[in-house]
Structure formats: structure tokens, C-alpha cells
Design a protein around this motif. Structure first.
Motif, PDB file in Angstrom:
ATOM      1  N   LYS A   1       0.839  -1.296   0.024  1.00  9.95           N
ATOM      2  CA  LYS A   1      -0.199  -0.096  -0.094  1.00  9.95           C
ATOM      3  C   LYS A   1       0.742   1.278   0.052  1.00  9.95           C
ATOM      4  O   LYS A   1       2.037   1.364   0.278  1.00  9.95           O
ATOM      5  CB  LYS A   1      -0.887  -0.011   1.155  1.00  9.95           C
ATOM      6  N   VAL A   2       0.362   2.423  -0.440  1.00  8.87           N
ATOM      7  CA  VAL A   2       1.033   3.567  -0.294  1.00  8.87           C
ATOM      8  C   VAL A   2       1.791   3.904   0.650  1.00  8.87           C
ATOM      9  O   VAL A   2       1.100   3.793   1.840  1.00  8.87           O
ATOM     10  CB  VAL A   2       0.142   4.852  -1.039  1.00  8.87           C
ATOM     11  N   GLY A   3       3.055   4.314   0.779  1.00  9.16           N
ATOM     12  CA  GLY A   3       3.776   4.610   1.883  1.00  9.16           C
ATOM     13  C   GLY A   3       4.629   3.297   2.635  1.00  9.16           C
ATOM     14  O   GLY A   3       5.626   3.706   3.237  1.00  9.16           O
ATOM     15  N   GLU A   4       4.489   2.228   2.002  1.00  8.32           N
ATOM     16  CA  GLU A   4       5.085   1.087   2.547  1.00  8.32           C
ATOM     17  C   GLU A   4       6.346   0.906   1.731  1.00  8.32           C
ATOM     18  O   GLU A   4       6.514   1.199   0.623  1.00  8.32           O
ATOM     19  CB  GLU A   4       4.187  -0.156   2.507  1.00  8.32           C
ATOM     20  N   ASP A   5       7.201  -0.065   2.201  1.00 12.58           N
ATOM     21  CA  ASP A   5       8.431  -0.153   1.562  1.00 12.58           C
ATOM     22  C   ASP A   5       8.346  -1.032  -0.028  1.00 12.58           C
ATOM     23  O   ASP A   5       7.447  -1.647  -0.014  1.00 12.58           O
ATOM     24  CB  ASP A   5       9.415  -1.117   2.252  1.00 12.58           C
ATOM     25  N   CYS A   6       9.124  -0.614  -0.689  1.00 16.51           N
ATOM     26  CA  CYS A   6       9.200  -1.099  -1.978  1.00 16.51           C
ATOM     27  C   CYS A   6      10.359  -1.987  -2.253  1.00 16.51           C
ATOM     28  O   CYS A   6      11.216  -2.074  -1.166  1.00 16.51           O
ATOM     29  CB  CYS A   6       9.175  -0.060  -3.028  1.00 16.51           C
ATOM     30  N   MET A   7      10.506  -2.727  -3.365  1.00 11.94           N
ATOM     31  CA  MET A   7      11.366  -3.682  -3.691  1.00 11.94           C
ATOM     32  C   MET A   7      12.586  -2.941  -4.660  1.00 11.94           C
ATOM     33  O   MET A   7      11.845  -2.515  -5.772  1.00 11.94           O
ATOM     34  CB  MET A   7      10.917  -5.141  -3.674  1.00 11.94           C
ATOM     35  N   VAL A   8      13.838  -3.112  -4.628  1.00  6.16           N
ATOM     36  CA  VAL A   8      14.559  -2.748  -5.661  1.00  6.16           C
ATOM     37  C   VAL A   8      14.626  -3.833  -6.867  1.00  6.16           C
ATOM     38  O   VAL A   8      14.648  -5.110  -6.564  1.00  6.16           O
ATOM     39  CB  VAL A   8      16.216  -2.730  -5.047  1.00  6.16           C
TER      40      VAL A   8
ATOM     41  N   GLY B   1      18.548   4.690   1.128  1.00  5.16           N
ATOM     42  CA  GLY B   1      19.143   3.407   1.363  1.00  5.16           C
ATOM     43  C   GLY B   1      18.236   2.230   1.266  1.00  5.16           C
ATOM     44  O   GLY B   1      16.949   2.474   0.814  1.00  5.16           O
ATOM     45  N   TYR B   2      18.601   1.209   1.519  1.00  7.99           N
ATOM     46  CA  TYR B   2      17.866  -0.213   1.259  1.00  7.99           C
ATOM     47  C   TYR B   2      18.598  -1.298   2.180  1.00  7.99           C
ATOM     48  O   TYR B   2      19.550  -0.985   2.547  1.00  7.99           O
ATOM     49  CB  TYR B   2      18.049  -0.904  -0.139  1.00  7.99           C
ATOM     50  N   HIS B   3      17.643  -2.052   2.612  1.00  5.37           N
ATOM     51  CA  HIS B   3      18.290  -3.190   3.256  1.00  5.37           C
ATOM     52  C   HIS B   3      18.024  -4.592   2.584  1.00  5.37           C
ATOM     53  O   HIS B   3      16.939  -4.796   1.847  1.00  5.37           O
ATOM     54  CB  HIS B   3      17.655  -3.268   4.775  1.00  5.37           C
ATOM     55  N   THR B   4      18.652  -5.541   2.651  1.00  6.15           N
ATOM     56  CA  THR B   4      18.712  -6.660   2.233  1.00  6.15           C
ATOM     57  C   THR B   4      18.308  -7.824   3.065  1.00  6.15           C
ATOM     58  O   THR B   4      18.779  -7.980   4.351  1.00  6.15           O
ATOM     59  CB  THR B   4      20.152  -7.124   1.519  1.00  6.15           C
ATOM     60  N   LYS B   5      17.264  -8.713   2.856  1.00  4.42           N
ATOM     61  CA  LYS B   5      16.711  -9.849   3.755  1.00  4.42           C
ATOM     62  C   LYS B   5      17.881 -11.080   3.730  1.00  4.42           C
ATOM     63  O   LYS B   5      18.087 -11.350   2.450  1.00  4.42           O
ATOM     64  CB  LYS B   5      15.498 -10.225   3.193  1.00  4.42           C
ATOM     65  N   ASP B   6      18.184 -11.418   4.670  1.00  7.99           N
ATOM     66  CA  ASP B   6      19.033 -12.437   4.691  1.00  7.99           C
ATOM     67  C   ASP B   6      18.373 -13.624   4.371  1.00  7.99           C
ATOM     68  O   ASP B   6      17.393 -14.224   4.998  1.00  7.99           O
ATOM     69  CB  ASP B   6      19.976 -12.981   6.053  1.00  7.99           C
TER      70      ASP B   6
END
Length: 222
Positions: A180-187, A203-208
Motif C-alpha cells: 500500500k502507498v507509503g510502505e517499503d518497495c523492492m529494488v 538506502g535499502y536493506h537486504t533480507k538474509d
């Protein structure tokens, strides 16, 4: 026959409750949603058009034009509109905040691949299914969903989809499940870490993951 993602949507001409239109001219530089209905004076369709009338302002904020289609006459559409307005407890006005296309000969239903072979009217003809076509300002099909005649649509989901389509059309991101609008997106996977650092200053974070692969990258909505 049918229309597929990426196809230029046909520049059809049709009679509507707002007069005769040529689709590309009517759409202009806006986004558009064409949504079809099996017939006038049917219960599920009445709930759907009533809901879209109530949500029209939300789509307008997003520069999205709405247009419905049913296989009855303009006169029937205008009379039915009074029932729709009554259903949503609005004064029984003649017009809705969007036009309804008259497809009495089912030419558009056939051309667009909208027919539901499992559901038939009293004459034995296949009913027009509940199609949703989202068309971009470039007149190309951006999304299509086809529901059977017996299943009403969730137009909150259509609004959510429009938000995703408009975001991803201008930003190099994808939207994950239930976004939904405002939530994190994916690179996007094809963006290198160096490019991602430039594109996403937050920035961005990566899921292990057990695989050790770094394809699950999340970034705040740009």
C-alpha cells in the motif's frame, strides 16, 4: 480475440451516456479504467457501479478516467443510473460521475475477449464478464483482470493497483505482496548495488536468505 498487456488499446467509437466518444480522444493524456458489466438492472452490477460512483473522486485525484460498459442501450443506462444512485442513497439523479458505453450488439465484448462462456442470458448468449482494463496515457494496456459474471470485483484493490502502476511507471521499484502507498518497495533485480545507492538516497536493506542470494532488497517508497 482479446487484448494483451502492452498492446495499444483499440481507438474504438461508441455511444455512451455522455454522448459519442472516440476512445483515445476521450482518454487524452490521462490514465483510464474500462470496466464491463453483464447487463443493466442486475444486482451485482448495481453494487459495483454504485461503489465506483462513491470512489470516483479517489480515481480523479490520480488523474484516472473511469468508463463502464454494458450491453444495453443508452436509454437503459440512464434509467438504471437512477437505481444505482438510489442504492448508494444518493438523490435519484440521471447521471453517474462516469460514462457508460452502450454495446448492444456485443461488438466490443467480443473484440475485447470479455465473454463468459459459463454464464448465459435468457436468450442463451454468453454474458459479458466483469473485465477491468487499465490503460496508460500512452494508450497501452497496463493491466487486465477478468472476473466471471457471478463474482463482484474489489475496487479497493483496483485503486491499490493503480497506485502501484503509477509509481512503478516512473520509479525503478517493484511493489511486494499486499503493498500500500507509503510502505517499503523492492529494488529491481537488474539494478546494481552502485546504481541502487544513487537511485535510493534513503538506502535499502537486504533480507538474509538461506541461499545467500541478495535479491530481496527493500527501500522506502521513493
Amino acid at each position: 480475440m482479446g487484448i494483451y498487456l502492452g498492446d495499444t488499446f483499440p481507438n474504438f467509437e461508441a455511444n455512451t451516456t455522455e454522448g459519442k466518444i472516440k476512445f483515445h480522444d476521450w482518454l487524452g493524456d490521462s490514465w483510464g479504467i474500462l470496466f464491463s458489466h453483464p447487463a443493466d438492472y442486475t444486482p451485482v452490477c448495481t453494487t459495483e457501479l454504485g461503489t465506483m460512483a462513491q470512489m470516483a473522486a479517489e480515481f480523479e485525484k490520480r488523474k484516472v478516467k473511469l468508463i463502464a460498459l454494458s450491453v444495453d442501450s443508452v436509454y437503459d443506462h440512464e434509467c438504471w443510473s437512477k437505481d444505482i444512485n438510489a442504492y448508494i442513497e444518493k438523490a435519484p439523479e440521471k447521471k453517474l460521475p462516469f460514462p457508460i458505453i452502450s454495446d448492444e450488439k456485443r461488438d466490443l465484448a467480443v473484440q475485447f475477449g470479455m465473454l463468459d462462456p459459463a454464464e448465459r442470458n435468457k436468450e442463451g448468449l454468453p454474458l459479458t464478464a466483469r473485465a477491468v482494463f487499465v490503460i496508460g496515457p500512452d494508450k497501452k494496456m497496463k493491466l487486465s483482470i477478468l472476473y466471471p459474471a457471478t463474482t463482484g470485483r474489489n475496487f479497493d484493490e483496483i485503486l491499490r493497483v493503480v497506485d502501484s502502476l503509477q509509481l512503478t511507471a516512473c520509479k525503478k521499484v517493484a511493489t511486494p505482496v499486499n503493498w500500500k502507498v507509503g510502505e517499503d518497495c523492492m529494488v529491481l533485480p537488474n539494478i546494481s548495488p552502485e546504481e541502487a545507492a544513487q537511485l535510493f538516497p534513503k538506502g535499502y536493506h537486504t533480507k538474509d536468505l538461506p541461499s545467500g542470494k541478495t535479491y530481496m532488497r527493500f527501500t522506502p517508497q521513493p
